[in-house]
Design a protein around this motif. Sequence first.
Motif, PDB file in Angstrom:
ATOM      1  N   GLU A 103       0.838  -1.214   0.000  1.00 41.64           N
ATOM      2  CA  GLU A 103       0.000   0.000   0.000  1.00 41.64           C
ATOM      3  C   GLU A 103       0.869   1.259   0.000  1.00 41.64           C
ATOM      4  N   LYS A 104       1.953   1.238   0.768  1.00 44.75           N
ATOM      5  CA  LYS A 104       2.882   2.378   0.752  1.00 44.75           C
ATOM      6  C   LYS A 104       3.486   2.546  -0.638  1.00 44.75           C
ATOM      7  N   ALA A 105       3.823   1.431  -1.269  1.00 42.99           N
ATOM      8  CA  ALA A 105       4.369   1.476  -2.628  1.00 42.99           C
ATOM      9  C   ALA A 105       3.347   2.088  -3.580  1.00 42.99           C
ATOM     10  N   PHE A 106       2.107   1.637  -3.484  1.00 37.33           N
ATOM     11  CA  PHE A 106       1.057   2.127  -4.378  1.00 37.33           C
ATOM     12  C   PHE A 106       0.861   3.634  -4.225  1.00 37.33           C
ATOM     13  N   GLN A 107       0.731   4.084  -2.985  1.00 31.22           N
ATOM     14  CA  GLN A 107       0.493   5.504  -2.744  1.00 31.22           C
ATOM     15  C   GLN A 107       1.670   6.359  -3.221  1.00 31.22           C
ATOM     16  N   ARG A 124      -0.795  -3.868  -7.181  1.00 28.29           N
ATOM     17  CA  ARG A 124      -2.134  -4.366  -6.860  1.00 28.29           C
ATOM     18  C   ARG A 124      -2.234  -5.873  -7.049  1.00 28.29           C
ATOM     19  N   PHE A 125      -1.535  -6.420  -8.048  1.00 30.63           N
ATOM     20  CA  PHE A 125      -1.518  -7.866  -8.244  1.00 30.63           C
ATOM     21  C   PHE A 125      -0.892  -8.553  -7.028  1.00 30.63           C
ATOM     22  N   ASN A 126       0.230  -8.008  -6.561  1.00 29.72           N
ATOM     23  CA  ASN A 126       0.895  -8.577  -5.391  1.00 29.72           C
ATOM     24  C   ASN A 126       0.033  -8.460  -4.138  1.00 29.72           C
ATOM     25  N   ILE A 141      -9.930 -10.595  -4.669  1.00 27.97           N
ATOM     26  CA  ILE A 141     -10.616 -10.336  -5.941  1.00 27.97           C
ATOM     27  C   ILE A 141     -10.677  -8.850  -6.224  1.00 27.97           C
ATOM     28  N   SER A 142     -10.945  -8.059  -5.198  1.00 29.96           N
ATOM     29  CA  SER A 142     -10.996  -6.610  -5.368  1.00 29.96           C
ATOM     30  C   SER A 142      -9.674  -6.061  -5.908  1.00 29.96           C
ATOM     31  N   PHE A 143      -8.556  -6.548  -5.363  1.00 34.55           N
ATOM     32  CA  PHE A 143      -7.254  -6.081  -5.827  1.00 34.55           C
ATOM     33  C   PHE A 143      -6.915  -6.626  -7.209  1.00 34.55           C
ATOM     34  N   TYR A 144      -7.328  -7.847  -7.494  1.00 36.38           N
ATOM     35  CA  TYR A 144      -7.105  -8.385  -8.838  1.00 36.38           C
ATOM     36  C   TYR A 144      -7.890  -7.591  -9.882  1.00 36.38           C
ATOM     37  N   LEU A 145      -9.098  -7.195  -9.532  1.00 39.61           N
ATOM     38  CA  LEU A 145      -9.893  -6.383 -10.464  1.00 39.61           C
ATOM     39  C   LEU A 145      -9.252  -5.016 -10.681  1.00 39.61           C
ATOM     40  N   GLU A 146      -8.739  -4.431  -9.610  1.00 37.81           N
ATOM     41  CA  GLU A 146      -8.056  -3.151  -9.759  1.00 37.81           C
ATOM     42  C   GLU A 146      -6.787  -3.313 -10.592  1.00 37.81           C
ATOM     43  N   PHE A 147      -6.084  -4.419 -10.387  1.00 39.69           N
ATOM     44  CA  PHE A 147      -4.914  -4.729 -11.220  1.00 39.69           C
ATOM     45  C   PHE A 147      -5.311  -4.725 -12.690  1.00 39.69           C
ATOM     46  N   LEU A 148      -6.407  -5.408 -13.018  1.00 38.87           N
ATOM     47  CA  LEU A 148      -6.857  -5.475 -14.418  1.00 38.87           C
ATOM     48  C   LEU A 148      -7.211  -4.094 -14.966  1.00 38.87           C
ATOM     49  N   GLU A 149      -7.867  -3.287 -14.143  1.00 40.10           N
ATOM     50  CA  GLU A 149      -8.233  -1.930 -14.574  1.00 40.10           C
ATOM     51  C   GLU A 149      -6.981  -1.107 -14.887  1.00 40.10           C
ATOM     52  N   ILE A 150      -6.043  -1.133 -13.969  1.00 39.84           N
ATOM     53  CA  ILE A 150      -4.809  -0.340 -14.150  1.00 39.84           C
ATOM     54  C   ILE A 150      -4.020  -0.876 -15.341  1.00 39.84           C
ATOM     55  N   ALA A 151      -3.856  -2.194 -15.392  1.00 44.28           N
ATOM     56  CA  ALA A 151      -3.048  -2.798 -16.461  1.00 44.28           C
ATOM     57  C   ALA A 151      -3.645  -2.521 -17.832  1.00 44.28           C
TER      58      ALA A 151
END
Length: 156
Positions: A103-107, A124-126, A141-151
């Motif tokens: 989360e720190k990395a993401f922000q 987000r995948f990690n 699943i929520s983070f995997y979906l966000e991964f897909l959106e970003i990717a």
Amino acid sequence: MESKPRTNPFVKETHPIEYFETELSLTLSNPEATQEEIAKAYCTMGNVYRWKEIFEKALPNYEQALKIYKAIGNKVAEGDTYLFMGKAFALAGKYEKAIESFEKAFQTVKEALGYYEKRNAEIRFNQGNAYQNLGDYPQAISFYLEFLEIASKAYE
């Protein structure tokens, strides 16, 4: 049966840990080395220890790199270092700490480069993997979906 430790293909047998320790020592003793070079050397050493699954040595090196990257204001490298720390925590089975680091990395990366950045997809995948390993499948699943959106936008 003894299991063979995983290694990164970039850390070849011709470059044992001692090679990278020597490189770090030479960088630290070089009066002309920049703070950026010193931080990168610490981060590289942390990665080598992570790839060799020596987590108790990886994390202090990442922490040293983080201090320097924060001091010199290199947000991208700071975010990458948090990502590496998260990966080390995850490999060590410390999924809550991994999630915090991710989360720190993401922000940090989002602040430096924006939301739709390839690094954020990886982060987000990690995070999804860490939540999956904790058994929190809805959060994974929520983070995997966000991964897909970003990717889908970052890799256009």
